[in-house]
Design a protein around this motif. Structure first.
Motif, PDB file in Angstrom:
ATOM      1  N   PRO A   1       0.828  -1.205   0.000  1.00 47.86           N
ATOM      2  CA  PRO A   1       0.000   0.000   0.000  1.00 47.86           C
ATOM      3  C   PRO A   1       0.866   1.260   0.000  1.00 47.86           C
ATOM      4  N   GLY A   2       0.430   2.261  -0.745  1.00 49.50           N
ATOM      5  CA  GLY A   2       1.155   3.515  -0.784  1.00 49.50           C
ATOM      6  C   GLY A   2       2.075   3.667  -1.966  1.00 49.50           C
ATOM      7  N   PHE A   3       2.329   2.603  -2.704  1.00 47.07           N
ATOM      8  CA  PHE A   3       3.214   2.677  -3.860  1.00 47.07           C
ATOM      9  C   PHE A   3       2.445   2.573  -5.164  1.00 47.07           C
ATOM     10  N   GLY A   4       1.754   1.451  -5.383  1.00 46.38           N
ATOM     11  CA  GLY A   4       1.046   1.229  -6.633  1.00 46.38           C
ATOM     12  C   GLY A   4       0.690  -0.233  -6.778  1.00 46.38           C
ATOM     13  N   LEU A   5       0.494  -0.650  -8.020  1.00 46.95           N
ATOM     14  CA  LEU A   5       0.147  -2.049  -8.264  1.00 46.95           C
ATOM     15  C   LEU A   5       0.842  -2.539  -9.528  1.00 46.95           C
ATOM     16  N   VAL A   6       0.979  -3.848  -9.608  1.00 47.20           N
ATOM     17  CA  VAL A   6       1.542  -4.498 -10.791  1.00 47.20           C
ATOM     18  C   VAL A   6       0.655  -5.694 -11.110  1.00 47.20           C
ATOM     19  N   CYS A   7       0.375  -5.886 -12.383  1.00 48.41           N
ATOM     20  CA  CYS A   7      -0.489  -6.984 -12.775  1.00 48.41           C
ATOM     21  C   CYS A   7      -0.148  -7.424 -14.197  1.00 48.41           C
ATOM     22  N   THR A   8      -0.653  -8.572 -14.576  1.00 52.05           N
ATOM     23  CA  THR A   8      -0.487  -9.104 -15.933  1.00 52.05           C
ATOM     24  C   THR A   8      -1.875  -9.254 -16.555  1.00 52.05           C
ATOM     25  N   ILE A   9      -2.057  -8.684 -17.732  1.00 49.21           N
ATOM     26  CA  ILE A   9      -3.357  -8.724 -18.397  1.00 49.21           C
ATOM     27  C   ILE A   9      -3.213  -9.420 -19.744  1.00 49.21           C
ATOM     28  N   SER A  10      -4.302  -9.954 -20.227  1.00 47.40           N
ATOM     29  CA  SER A  10      -4.312 -10.630 -21.526  1.00 47.40           C
ATOM     30  C   SER A  10      -5.712 -10.546 -22.130  1.00 47.40           C
ATOM     31  N   ASP A  11      -5.797 -10.841 -23.409  1.00 46.32           N
ATOM     32  CA  ASP A  11      -7.073 -10.836 -24.129  1.00 46.32           C
ATOM     33  C   ASP A  11      -7.804  -9.503 -23.947  1.00 46.32           C
ATOM     34  N   ILE A  12      -7.121  -8.439 -24.373  1.00 41.01           N
ATOM     35  CA  ILE A  12      -7.686  -7.093 -24.186  1.00 41.01           C
ATOM     36  C   ILE A  12      -7.872  -6.373 -25.515  1.00 41.01           C
ATOM     37  N   SER A  13      -7.979  -7.124 -26.606  1.00 38.65           N
ATOM     38  CA  SER A  13      -8.112  -6.496 -27.922  1.00 38.65           C
ATOM     39  C   SER A  13      -9.365  -5.642 -28.033  1.00 38.65           C
ATOM     40  N   ASN A  14     -10.382  -5.951 -27.244  1.00 36.31           N
ATOM     41  CA  ASN A  14     -11.610  -5.166 -27.293  1.00 36.31           C
ATOM     42  C   ASN A  14     -11.505  -3.859 -26.521  1.00 36.31           C
ATOM     43  N   VAL A  15     -10.435  -3.725 -25.742  1.00 36.19           N
ATOM     44  CA  VAL A  15     -10.266  -2.536 -24.903  1.00 36.19           C
ATOM     45  C   VAL A  15      -9.135  -1.650 -25.397  1.00 36.19           C
ATOM     46  N   LEU A  16      -7.977  -2.275 -25.640  1.00 35.20           N
ATOM     47  CA  LEU A  16      -6.806  -1.516 -26.066  1.00 35.20           C
ATOM     48  C   LEU A  16      -6.245  -2.114 -27.351  1.00 35.20           C
ATOM     49  N   PRO A  17      -5.665  -1.277 -28.205  1.00 33.82           N
ATOM     50  CA  PRO A  17      -5.079  -1.778 -29.455  1.00 33.82           C
ATOM     51  C   PRO A  17      -3.719  -2.434 -29.245  1.00 33.82           C
ATOM     52  N   LEU A  18      -3.690  -3.440 -28.410  1.00 32.05           N
ATOM     53  CA  LEU A  18      -2.461  -4.173 -28.145  1.00 32.05           C
ATOM     54  C   LEU A  18      -2.582  -5.580 -28.691  1.00 32.05           C
ATOM     55  N   ASP A  19      -1.436  -6.226 -28.760  1.00 24.75           N
ATOM     56  CA  ASP A  19      -1.414  -7.603 -29.242  1.00 24.75           C
ATOM     57  C   ASP A  19      -2.228  -8.486 -28.302  1.00 24.75           C
ATOM     58  N   SER A  20      -3.284  -9.068 -28.828  1.00 25.13           N
ATOM     59  CA  SER A  20      -4.183  -9.864 -27.988  1.00 25.13           C
ATOM     60  C   SER A  20      -3.736 -11.307 -27.841  1.00 25.13           C
ATOM     61  N   THR A  21      -2.670 -11.690 -28.524  1.00 23.34           N
ATOM     62  CA  THR A  21      -2.233 -13.084 -28.464  1.00 23.34           C
ATOM     63  C   THR A  21      -1.400 -13.387 -27.229  1.00 23.34           C
ATOM     64  N   GLY A  22      -0.848 -12.354 -26.635  1.00 21.06           N
ATOM     65  CA  GLY A  22       0.004 -12.578 -25.468  1.00 21.06           C
ATOM     66  C   GLY A  22      -0.483 -11.805 -24.271  1.00 21.06           C
ATOM     67  N   SER A  23       0.296 -11.822 -23.200  1.00 27.12           N
ATOM     68  CA  SER A  23      -0.014 -11.107 -21.973  1.00 27.12           C
ATOM     69  C   SER A  23       0.848  -9.855 -21.873  1.00 27.12           C
ATOM     70  N   HIS A  24       0.408  -8.948 -21.074  1.00 31.32           N
ATOM     71  CA  HIS A  24       1.118  -7.678 -20.928  1.00 31.32           C
ATOM     72  C   HIS A  24       1.274  -7.356 -19.446  1.00 31.32           C
ATOM     73  N   ARG A  25       2.444  -6.881 -19.094  1.00 32.04           N
ATOM     74  CA  ARG A  25       2.750  -6.501 -17.705  1.00 32.04           C
ATOM     75  C   ARG A  25       2.453  -5.005 -17.530  1.00 32.04           C
ATOM     76  N   VAL A  26       1.605  -4.696 -16.569  1.00 29.37           N
ATOM     77  CA  VAL A  26       1.179  -3.315 -16.351  1.00 29.37           C
ATOM     78  C   VAL A  26       1.611  -2.871 -14.957  1.00 29.37           C
ATOM     79  N   LEU A  27       2.211  -1.694 -14.917  1.00 29.76           N
ATOM     80  CA  LEU A  27       2.605  -1.071 -13.655  1.00 29.76           C
ATOM     81  C   LEU A  27       1.860   0.254 -13.524  1.00 29.76           C
ATOM     82  N   ILE A  28       1.264   0.493 -12.367  1.00 33.22           N
ATOM     83  CA  ILE A  28       0.594   1.762 -12.089  1.00 33.22           C
ATOM     84  C   ILE A  28       0.998   2.210 -10.696  1.00 33.22           C
ATOM     85  N   GLY A  29       1.515   3.421 -10.596  1.00 36.84           N
ATOM     86  CA  GLY A  29       1.915   3.918  -9.287  1.00 36.84           C
ATOM     87  C   GLY A  29       2.760   5.162  -9.389  1.00 36.84           C
TER      88      GLY A  29
END
Length: 298
Positions: A1-29
């Motif tokens: 808590p207090g820093f941010g978050l990290v996660c791995t997302i996949s199958d997001i072609s309907n949301v973002l114009p990214l490669d939907s075949t793989g996963s993506h590492r997202v950092l927010i903070g």
């Protein structure tokens, strides 16, 4: 808590114009969060972020696959009453200390406008409680004002925890005093009312002591040689009168009216008695009042 978050997302072609075949590492903070994960920003972006921070904004960064994708500057206006409340607290010989998880530039900018000289920035929830403990170890009596989940440890650790009713349930449960309105001036009212209450308690003790010092010898027959005796019904009436008088004195607090900030400043500006005592004689007088900036100032 207090820093941010990290996660791995996949199958997001309907949301973002990214490669939907793989996963993506997202950092927010914040910056520290990205630095811990080996990401840094360019000098140009750093200058832009610094400009926002100096304008009292908190910058949240987002990175996708180790590349900076977005920066959002979040800010809110300083509450109109904040400066007056801080000034009034200082008139009462209470030092105001600001605790915040925001970056140091933003914290110093806000503190400078409000006249707060002592700032602890980029602190985690546990660090806030540690600051409270440190001040207590130095012999200070500490009151903490907060409203969020991150403030709960510090609210519980402080000698007096003050939570705003609009805050989270956890903060309200951890606090000793809950302010119903989202108004910083109520902090002054709470301190002022507590002092009136303590004064009334002391007055009742003194009155009861004097009352008993007078009537106990009379009940024991000290005036019998002078022909004055106390009948049983008189003793009962005297006992009842003692209780009624103390209760009536306590009920006088119902006449208390909430003073405005100017009245509080005038009340304490011309007092000749010290308002803050060492811890061994604290009597509910606060030497330090910590404010969590998300609630207390902006």
């Amino acid at each position: 808590p207090g820093f941010g978050l990290v996660c791995t997302i996949s199958d997001i072609s309907n949301v973002l114009p990214l490669d939907s075949t793989g996963s993506h590492r997202v950092l927010i903070g914040n910056r520290r969060w990205l630095d811990q994960h080996g990401l840094s920003v360019s000098l140009e972006i750093d200058q832009t972020l610094t400009q926002h921070e100096e304008r009292q904004a908190t910058v949240v960064l987002a990175a996708v696959d180790d590349k900076l994708a977005m920066a959002v500057a979040l800010s809110s206006q300083i509450k109109p009453e904040a400066s007056s409340v801080v000034s009034a607290l200082q008139e009462m010989n209470i030092e105001v200390v600001m605790l915040t998880g925001d970056n140091r530039r933003t914290a110093n900018s806000v503190a400078g406008k409000l006249g707060i000289k002592r700032v602890h920035a980029e602190v985690l929830p546990a660090d806030k409680a540690a600051v409270v403990t440190q001040l207590q170890d130095q012999g200070h009596v500490v009151a903490m004002v907060g409203d969020g989940v991150n403030d709960s440890p510090a609210l519980a650790q402080a000698d007096v925890g003050i939570a705003v009713g609009t805050g989270t349930d956890i903060a309200v449960e951890a606090a000793d005093v809950v302010l119903i309105k989202d108004d910083l001036a109520d902090v002054l009212s709470a301190i002022d009312l507590s002092r009136h209450t303590v004064w009334r308690i002391r007055y009742n003790f003194i009155f009861s002591l004097v009352y008993n010092l007078i009537f106990i010898p009379v009940a024991a027959g000290i005036l019998v040689p002078f022909g004055v005796t106390l009948q049983p019904w008189m003793a009962s009436a005297a006992m009842a009168a003692s209780s009624v008088s103390v209760v009536t004195s306590s009920l006088w607090l119902k006449r208390y009216k909430k003073p405005n900030i100017v009245e509080i400043k005038q009340q304490h500006r011309f007092t000749s008695t010290p308002l803050c005592w060492p811890k061994s004689r604290r009597s509910y007088q606060y030497q330090k009042l910590l404010m969590e900036d998300d609630l207390g100032l902006v």
